[in-house]
Design an enzyme around this catalytic site. Structure first.
Site, PDB file in Angstrom:
ATOM      1  N   ASP A  34      40.468 -55.692 -50.295  1.00  0.00           N
ATOM      2  CA  ASP A  34      39.349 -54.747 -50.223  1.00  0.00           C
ATOM      3  C   ASP A  34      39.507 -53.650 -51.276  1.00  0.00           C
ATOM      4  OD1 ASP A  34      38.437 -56.153 -47.971  1.00  0.00           O
ATOM      5  OD2 ASP A  34      39.444 -54.790 -46.583  1.00  0.00           O
ATOM      6  N   ASP A  70      43.380 -57.064 -41.781  1.00  0.00           N
ATOM      7  CA  ASP A  70      43.405 -55.694 -42.305  1.00  0.00           C
ATOM      8  C   ASP A  70      44.648 -55.003 -41.781  1.00  0.00           C
ATOM      9  OD1 ASP A  70      41.045 -55.830 -43.780  1.00  0.00           O
ATOM     10  OD2 ASP A  70      39.804 -55.237 -42.081  1.00  0.00           O
TER      11      ASP A  70
END
Length: 173
Positions: free
Chosen positions: A145, A127
């Site tokens: 995402d 991330d």
């Protein structure tokens, strides 16, 4: 060649979008992993509400089950592969002109496979996007995402729109 016609005439034609999301997602993650230091202390402040950073997510959304012993890696991988398979079956049944749902499904597939790649290769999802207001930080996330969330929102919106038009159609009968 019936299989090629199936690909050209159905929603499967939109899998190019899933491939694009997958490739761009993996490319960005490789750049982040190779050029940034790990953790919040190494974040790059971009805007007053946005940072770039490099963190690992061992769980699912919002690090759900991230503190477990590792079994969740394979659970989330299996779920993602099953969902991708189901969405591709649905795309196969949709005509290529059904753009809204095919785009939504392709976004979900591309994002899911991007995160599956991370889980299988690295054991975690990379991330790098950090949005915040004051001291409240939204959990870090990535392009995959984002694609999954946008695709899911499109599916939900479509269900409301189609449900409303179905209700109008049945009321007019």
């Amino acid at each position: 060649m019936p299989n090629m016609n199936l690909f050209k005439q159905t929603g499967l034609r939109w899998l190019w979008l899933a491939a694009l999301i997958f490739i761009v997602d993996i490319a960005i993650k490789l750049v982040v992993m190779n050029s940034m230091g790990y953790g919040w202390a190494n974040r790059i402040e971009v805007l007053p509400f946005f940072n770039l950073l490099y963190v690992h997510n061992y769980g699912a959304a919002f690090s759900f089950l991230g503190d477990q012993s590792g079994w969740q890696r394979w659970l989330f991988t299996g779920i993602a592969i099953a969902v991708c398979g189901m969405l591709m079956l649905w795309m196969r049944k949709l005509p290529k002109a059904e753009k809204w749902n095919n785009i939504a499904y392709a976004l979900i597939i591309g994002g899911a496979l991007g995160n599956v790649f991370d889980r299988v290769i690295h054991g975690f999802v990379v991330d790098y996007l950090d949005f915040f207001v004051g001291n409240y930080h939204w959990p870090a996330f990535n392009l995959a995402d984002s694609a999954i969330c946008i695709g899911a929102a499109m599916v939900i919106l479509d269900s409301f729109i189609n449900n409303k038009s179905d209700s109008v159609d049945s009321a007019q009968k």
